[in-house]
Design an enzyme around this catalytic site. Sequence first.
Site, PDB file in Angstrom:
ATOM      1  N   ASP A  56       6.675  28.098  -0.491  1.00 51.43           N
ATOM      2  CA  ASP A  56       5.966  29.380  -0.482  1.00 51.43           C
ATOM      3  C   ASP A  56       6.880  30.548  -0.853  1.00 51.43           C
ATOM      4  O   ASP A  56       8.096  30.500  -0.668  1.00 51.43           O
ATOM      5  CB  ASP A  56       5.409  29.659   0.919  1.00 51.43           C
ATOM      6  N   HIS A  93      10.262  27.257   2.147  1.00 48.55           N
ATOM      7  CA  HIS A  93      10.251  28.547   1.461  1.00 48.55           C
ATOM      8  C   HIS A  93      11.409  28.670   0.478  1.00 48.55           C
ATOM      9  O   HIS A  93      12.552  28.350   0.823  1.00 48.55           O
ATOM     10  CB  HIS A  93      10.316  29.678   2.489  1.00 48.55           C
TER      11      HIS A  93
HETATM   12 ZN   LIG Z   1       4.508  33.250   2.677  1.00 48.24          ZN
END
Ligand SMILES: [Zn+2]
Length: 235
Positions: free
Chosen positions: A48, A194
């Site tokens: 993400d 991430h």
């Molecule tokens: Zn996010």
Amino acid sequence: MSIFASIAAAFGIFAIYCLIPNYWMRNRSKRVVRCGEANEPWIALTFDDGPNPIYTPKLLDILKEANVKATFFVVGKQVLKHPHILSRIHCEGHSVGCHSFSHRHAWLMSPWHTFKDLELTRRAIESFLGYKPCWYRPPWGMFNLCSAAAARKLGLDIAYWSIEAQDWEAKTTVQHIYDAVISQAQPGSIVVLHDNRGAPGAPAKTLEALPLIIDTLKKKGYTFVTLDQLKGEMT
Ligand SMILES: [Zn+2]
């Protein structure tokens, strides 16, 4: 209206717009993919918040070296800044999904803004890749009353996750990221990691843990798939 009635009314609106739909979407709604029902030991890595000009190319190098395909939930503003990285993600066989335009929390967005934000994100991705993405994951994993309707309007499936490793936190260690993923992995798991944002330098720990995670899961017999592939197995 008394002060108490005003407070009660405000809480009622908050519950209807934020609390109830957020609980429903995160925990109960069948429209949200939280994990696959793969009979095979398939596992989906998702990343993400990117693209990030420092970390995402390194991440792509790691995935390429390991011959692993993943799913990237990108932020519209980052896409406009680094379209060449988005193109590389796509060209190397990974799936791309929407993760909002500016990573704003759903509870801080009006209904109009909720629809507009997602449309801008999809348009940014489509303008560089030439096709409409089909996945949506809301920033922070948080929903409001309009999140599902906005996704449906744009034909987006909603993806959540079954494993998170707190890799955005300053106190997170490479060992913790590794342990969190390996200890919870099971067929059909969706892992969220991430490649941008979080504490300063946080994605560097994710990148350090990733080859170890991939190596261990491969030895356990797992095959890495995109969410498209995982969904294909489910239906
Ligand atoms: Zn996010």
